[in-house]
Write an enzyme that holds these catalytic residues in place. Structure first.
Site, mmCIF file in Angstrom:
data_model
loop_
_atom_site.group_PDB
_atom_site.id
_atom_site.type_symbol
_atom_site.label_atom_id
_atom_site.label_comp_id
_atom_site.label_asym_id
_atom_site.label_seq_id
_atom_site.Cartn_x
_atom_site.Cartn_y
_atom_site.Cartn_z
ATOM 1 N N GLU A 196 0.852 -1.208 0.000
ATOM 2 C CA GLU A 196 0.000 0.000 0.000
ATOM 3 C C GLU A 196 0.878 1.244 0.000
ATOM 4 O O GLU A 196 0.765 2.122 0.875
ATOM 5 C CB GLU A 196 -1.009 -0.036 1.170
ATOM 6 C CG GLU A 196 -1.965 -1.211 1.029
ATOM 7 C CD GLU A 196 -3.222 -1.158 1.893
ATOM 8 O OE1 GLU A 196 -3.309 -0.305 2.798
ATOM 9 O OE2 GLU A 196 -4.136 -1.976 1.640
ATOM 10 N N GLU A 317 -4.734 -8.622 -0.943
ATOM 11 C CA GLU A 317 -5.585 -8.392 0.241
ATOM 12 C C GLU A 317 -7.022 -8.267 -0.231
ATOM 13 O O GLU A 317 -7.320 -7.434 -1.098
ATOM 14 C CB GLU A 317 -5.178 -7.125 1.005
ATOM 15 C CG GLU A 317 -3.904 -7.299 1.794
ATOM 16 C CD GLU A 317 -3.563 -6.102 2.678
ATOM 17 O OE1 GLU A 317 -4.498 -5.416 3.165
ATOM 18 O OE2 GLU A 317 -2.364 -5.841 2.853
ATOM 19 N N GLN A 366 -7.475 -12.187 6.993
ATOM 20 C CA GLN A 366 -6.174 -12.768 7.170
ATOM 21 C C GLN A 366 -6.350 -14.190 7.695
ATOM 22 O O GLN A 366 -7.461 -14.596 8.013
ATOM 23 C CB GLN A 366 -5.351 -11.934 8.136
ATOM 24 C CG GLN A 366 -5.108 -10.502 7.614
ATOM 25 C CD GLN A 366 -4.055 -9.727 8.399
ATOM 26 O OE1 GLN A 366 -3.410 -10.246 9.299
ATOM 27 N NE2 GLN A 366 -3.886 -8.457 8.060
HETATM 28 O O1 AHR Z 1 -5.271 -6.287 6.487
HETATM 29 C C1 AHR Z 1 -5.267 -5.170 7.308
HETATM 30 C C2 AHR Z 1 -4.625 -3.963 6.651
HETATM 31 O O2 AHR Z 1 -5.386 -3.568 5.554
HETATM 32 C C3 AHR Z 1 -3.263 -4.166 6.066
HETATM 33 O O3 AHR Z 1 -2.256 -4.041 7.021
HETATM 34 C C4 AHR Z 1 -3.155 -3.074 5.073
HETATM 35 O O4 AHR Z 1 -2.290 -3.393 3.991
HETATM 36 C C5 AHR Z 1 -4.586 -2.860 4.631
HETATM 37 O O5 AHR Z 1 -4.927 -1.531 4.639
#
Ligand code: AHR
Length: 513
Positions: A196, A317, A366
């Site tokens: 990011e 993600e 996650q």
């Molecule tokens: O997954 C949680 C957060 O979401 C991660 O650290 C970041 O990359 C995203 O904004």
């Protein structure tokens, strides 16, 4: 580039059959094609960040823990994850990655320095889970490691030396690794250069990051037969300019570019993980289906620069993101997981399948105790989430050839969002075994689905279903199997069709031989 989009024809554009009414059967037409892409198993990737109890308590408890463990890793979690055939695991973040200094996480644990995890609740991180612990975990799990390198607050030298520490046979970094107990280098394929970078990873502009990316990756070398697959930090959802600039200015220096998208409508209040309304549910499905537009439009840009599809779109993600469970640390992103999350997982994986030619990896956020997790833990207890079960049902799709298909189904109008199909479908084939996965998104309507097998002479060889009494149902400590996989019998082959009677809000996977 050829896309394998299924067509969704609305039979009742503005609504669906009302409760109790039997809707016309949905039709799924299989259209096998020898040149259809293989669904890369990496689409089933996972993500583990130093965030809340993902690593500590979720994966790692240490050898001295009273919680049963294998070399410090929770045995229950390890065994559960093995069932998912996890192909790749991204680590150590997330936002954490751009503040992580890997040398703090090697050597004797008692000597490792502390740091404040300023992204995630200001928790003090003791670095007891570091490079060796991560790579050993990947070996135990049998997955590829995917490192997310620090570009935001780290140096070029630091990242270069990390790659050397992990992959070189000889030299100062290899000697350091050997002193830390690991003689042979590990293999490292996937290397993310920043995370990011438009936000927590440095707040770069696209043009500036493209140049920074080119510089950092230059010094990440291929040591001793290791071959890096380099991934540039990609766009936030619909930031198409980011992809355009990276493809224009840096494409020749990367193998893949990432994309992040969470199914969130309002970041100021994301809503609860449980106790939501039916409207909230359909709204979330409309949001999750935005993934289709995002993947399509980022792919269109990539196609212009890379018509031969040599670069991957890595959705590293994705998932749901709710308000944290009451009483838990807001910075730890601990949330429950219901049948709604399971349906989001199935619809999203179906989209990745359709775009398998370009989507070369995806990592749900996650793996444990954070966001749309596979497992939740509390002390010695562990529960498998409904999302876990979707990943389990979908294992046969890993590295199978996509069978393109067209779906004719009712759709549900959702104000301001994508229309939600009643039935979503995907199919793949591997070694003559066809796997069909169907999702009935309706909360109240059972749906008959006729799968036209396109003349294939197949026999029904079993099926599993995931459903629940209420869409708000979840697995909790004390009631860990409220939502779980069951054998499914309401399917048969008749006149060249696979006929499936789907209960409301269900995911069904059927095997045909
Ligand atoms: O997954 C949680 C957060 O979401 C991660 O650290 C970041 O990359 C995203 O904004």
């Amino acid at each position: 580039m050829k896309h394998y989009l299924k067509s969704i024809f609305a039979m009742a554009v503005a609504g669906v059959a009302t409760a109790g009414m039997q809707a016309a059967p949905a039709v799924v037409e299989l259209k096998p094609a020898a040149d259809a892409p293989v669904i890369k198993k990496e689409i089933y990737g996972q993500f583990a960040e130093h965030l809340g109890r993902c690593i500590y308590g979720g994966l790692w408890v240490g050898e001295e823990s009273g919680i049963p463990n294998t070399q410090g890793y929770r045995t229950d979690v390890l065994n559960a994850l093995r069932e998912l055939h996890v192909p790749v695991l991204r680590w150590p973040g997330g936002c954490f990655a751009d503040e992580y200094h890997w040398m703090d996480g090697i050597g004797p644990r008692e000597k490792r320095p502390l740091m404040v995890n300023s992204n995630w609740g200001g928790t003090v991180e003791d670095n007891s889970f570091g490079t060796n612990e991560f790579f050993n975990f990947c070996e135990l799990l049998g997955c590829e490691p995917y490192l997310s390198g620090n570009v935001g607050s780290g140096t070029v030298e630091e990242l270069a030396k990390w790659v050397e520490y992990i992959t070189a046979e000889n030299g100062p970094m290899a000697e350091m690794r050997k002193r830390n107990g690991r003689e042979k280098p590990w293999k490292l394929k996937y290397l993310g250069v920043g995370n990011e970078s438009w936000g927590c990873g440095g707040n770069f502009t696209a043009d500036f990051y493209a140049n920074v990316y080119r510089r950092y990756q230059t010094y990440c070398r291929d040591f001793d037969g290791n071959k890096l697959y380099k991934i540039a930090s990609g766009a936030n959802a619909g930031d198409y300019n980011w992809t355009e600039v990276l493809m224009r200015d840096a494409m020749h220096h990367f193998n893949g570019v990432s994309l992040h998208y969470y199914s969130v409508g309002d970041w100021s209040y994301k809503g609860p993980a449980t106790g939501f309304s039916n409207d909230d549910y359909y709204n979330t499905l409309g949001l999750c289906l935005e993934m289709e537009t995002l993947v399509q439009r980022h792919s269109d840009i990539m196609d212009r620069f890379d018509p031969e599809v040599t670069k991957g779109l890595m959705v590293d993600e994705w998932g749901t993101w709710w308000e944290v469970e009451p009483g838990t640390n807001p910075g730890h992103l601990f949330q429950q997981n219901t049948m709604r999350d399971a349906i989001v997982a199935a619809l999203t994986l179906n989209i990745f399948h359709e775009h398998a030619a370009r989507v070369h990896m995806a990592n749900i956020a996650q793996i444990a105790n954070v966001l749309q997790a596979m497992v939740l833990t509390q002390g010695p207890e562990m529960v498998l989430t409904p999302t876990y079960y979707v990943f389990k049902m979908y294992v046969p799709h890993q590295d199978a050839r996509l069978v393109p298909l067209a779906v004719t189904t009712d759709t549900r109008f959702v104000e301001g969002r994508k229309a939600v199909p009643e039935i979503s479908a995907t199919c793949s084939e591997k070694d003559g075994v066809y796997t069909v996965s169907l999702t009935n998104t309706s909360l109240e309507q059972a749906n008959k689905v006729n799968v036209d097998l396109a003349g294939l002479k197949l026999k029904f060889a079993g099926a599993q279903v995931l459903t629940a009494a209420s869409v708000n149902d979840f697995n909790d400590f004390g009631q860990p199997e409220k939502v779980s996989l069951k054998e499914f019998k309401d399917a048969r082959i008749s006149k060249g069709n696979l006929v499936v009677d789907m209960p409301p809000m269900s995911v069904v996977t059927l095997t045909l031989r």
